[in-house]
Design an enzyme around this catalytic site. Structure first.
Site, PDB file in Angstrom:
ATOM      1  N   LYS A  94       0.825  -1.221   0.072  1.00 24.78           N
ATOM      2  CA  LYS A  94      -0.040   0.093   0.025  1.00 24.78           C
ATOM      3  C   LYS A  94       0.708   1.208  -0.043  1.00 24.78           C
ATOM      4  CE  LYS A  94      -3.636  -2.578   2.496  1.00 24.78           C
ATOM      5  NZ  LYS A  94      -4.380  -2.564   3.937  1.00 24.78           N
ATOM      6  N   HIS A 135      -1.424  -5.681   1.484  1.00 22.35           N
ATOM      7  CA  HIS A 135      -2.782  -6.403   1.232  1.00 22.35           C
ATOM      8  C   HIS A 135      -2.531  -7.740   0.897  1.00 22.35           C
ATOM      9  CE1 HIS A 135      -6.789  -7.567  -0.219  1.00 22.35           C
ATOM     10  NE2 HIS A 135      -5.941  -7.998  -1.513  1.00 22.35           N
ATOM     11  N   GLU A 155      -9.238 -10.717  -7.676  1.00 18.56           N
ATOM     12  CA  GLU A 155      -8.139  -9.343  -7.353  1.00 18.56           C
ATOM     13  C   GLU A 155      -7.194  -9.381  -8.564  1.00 18.56           C
ATOM     14  OE1 GLU A 155      -9.247  -9.012  -2.604  1.00 18.56           O
ATOM     15  OE2 GLU A 155      -7.173  -9.776  -3.229  1.00 18.56           O
TER      16      GLU A 155
HETATM   17  P1  ATP Z   1      -6.396  -6.539   3.447  1.00 18.16           P
HETATM   18  O1  ATP Z   1      -7.703  -6.707   2.717  1.00 18.16           O
HETATM   19  O2  ATP Z   1      -5.801  -4.926   3.162  1.00 18.16           O
HETATM   20  O3  ATP Z   1      -5.344  -7.438   3.049  1.00 18.16           O
HETATM   21  P2  ATP Z   1      -7.209  -7.594   5.812  1.00 18.16           P
HETATM   22  O4  ATP Z   1      -7.844  -8.646   4.841  1.00 18.16           O
HETATM   23  O5  ATP Z   1      -6.475  -8.177   6.749  1.00 18.16           O
HETATM   24  O6  ATP Z   1      -6.446  -6.457   5.148  1.00 18.16           O
HETATM   25  P3  ATP Z   1      -9.931  -6.433   5.926  1.00 18.16           P
HETATM   26  O7  ATP Z   1     -11.020  -6.789   6.810  1.00 18.16           O
HETATM   27  O8  ATP Z   1     -10.145  -7.009   4.424  1.00 18.16           O
HETATM   28  O9  ATP Z   1      -8.553  -6.856   6.512  1.00 18.16           O
HETATM   29  O10 ATP Z   1      -9.772  -4.890   5.524  1.00 18.16           O
HETATM   30  C1  ATP Z   1      -9.256  -4.196   4.442  1.00 18.16           C
HETATM   31  C2  ATP Z   1      -8.435  -3.011   5.227  1.00 18.16           C
HETATM   32  O11 ATP Z   1      -9.277  -2.121   5.790  1.00 18.16           O
HETATM   33  C3  ATP Z   1      -7.430  -3.331   6.333  1.00 18.16           C
HETATM   34  O12 ATP Z   1      -6.064  -3.886   5.754  1.00 18.16           O
HETATM   35  C4  ATP Z   1      -7.256  -2.035   6.910  1.00 18.16           C
HETATM   36  O13 ATP Z   1      -6.393  -1.183   5.985  1.00 18.16           O
HETATM   37  C5  ATP Z   1      -8.616  -1.344   6.941  1.00 18.16           C
HETATM   38  N1  ATP Z   1      -9.424  -1.599   8.008  1.00 18.16           N
HETATM   39  C6  ATP Z   1      -9.842  -2.656   8.445  1.00 18.16           C
HETATM   40  N2  ATP Z   1     -10.573  -2.272   9.666  1.00 18.16           N
HETATM   41  C7  ATP Z   1     -10.433  -1.214   9.830  1.00 18.16           C
HETATM   42  C8  ATP Z   1     -10.861  -0.427  10.974  1.00 18.16           C
HETATM   43  N3  ATP Z   1     -11.512  -0.930  11.889  1.00 18.16           N
HETATM   44  N4  ATP Z   1     -10.638   0.850  10.984  1.00 18.16           N
HETATM   45  C9  ATP Z   1      -9.696   1.313   9.899  1.00 18.16           C
HETATM   46  N5  ATP Z   1      -9.147   0.642   8.818  1.00 18.16           N
HETATM   47  C10 ATP Z   1      -9.557  -0.544   8.912  1.00 18.16           C
HETATM   48 MG    MG Z   2      -9.096  -8.298   3.258  1.00 24.87          MG
END
Ligand code: ATP
Ligand code: MG
Length: 137
Positions: free
Chosen positions: A9, A115, A126
């Site tokens: 990112k 990510h 994706e």
């Molecule tokens: P990614 O999809 O980026 O790999 P992830 O799969 O671990 O991360 P997701 O639940 O898909 O987590 O969330 C996507 C992204 O959204 C997270 O990587 C984070 O940057 C952001 N995010 C998730 N939860 C929160 C939150 N509570 N507050 C702010 N940003 C959040």
């Molecule tokens: Mg995710």
């Protein structure tokens, strides 16, 4: 062979962590089959994170992903989807284990530097969103 989509990112790129992150996947033994640097539009970021569109942080998340260069990659190898997530660590860097990318290199959830696709279906979607077939070796 299994493939997953991994993106560094804008915070990871800006902090100079490209080589560090690529190196961890390479040393594990996974194979890099596509890589490019792009500044995604906000619309593109919204497509990438469409599963999260009802979440309160969705708008800020998409603003952030489109705020600067992102390194988009496809990695290949046995178990790479699940193990890639293991290398990355938990979503919230406060909960990521030391030894993981987020555990070692990040502090807050909104700036968690990387990510990784969360399953076979999202990996397929994706990869197709970010790359054309001719960009994959
Ligand atoms: P990614 O999809 O980026 O790999 P992830 O799969 O671990 O991360 P997701 O639940 O898909 O987590 O969330 C996507 C992204 O959204 C997270 O990587 C984070 O940057 C952001 N995010 C998730 N939860 C929160 C939150 N509570 N507050 C702010 N940003 C959040
Ligand atoms: Mg995710």
């Amino acid at each position: 062979l299994e493939r997953t989509f991994i993106a560094i990112k804008p915070d990871g790129v800006q902090r100079g962590l490209i080589a560090e992150i690529v190196s961890r996947f390479e040393r594990k033994g996974f194979k890099l089959v596509a890589i490019k640097i792009v500044v995604p539009s906000k619309e593109f970021a919204q497509k990438h994170y469409h599963d999260l569109k009802e979440r309160p942080f969705f708008n800020g998340l998409c603003d952030f992903l489109s705020s600067g260069p992102v390194v988009a990659m496809v990695w290949e190898g046995e178990g790479v989807i699940k193990y890639g997530r293991k290398l990355i660590g938990a979503t919230d860097p406060q909960k990521s284990e030391p030894g993981t990318i987020r555990g070692d290199l990040a502090v807050v959830v909104g700036r968690n530097i990387i990510h990784g696709s969360d399953g076979p279906e999202t990996a397929k979607d994706e990869i197709a969103l970010w790359f054309s077939p001719s960009e994959l070796v």
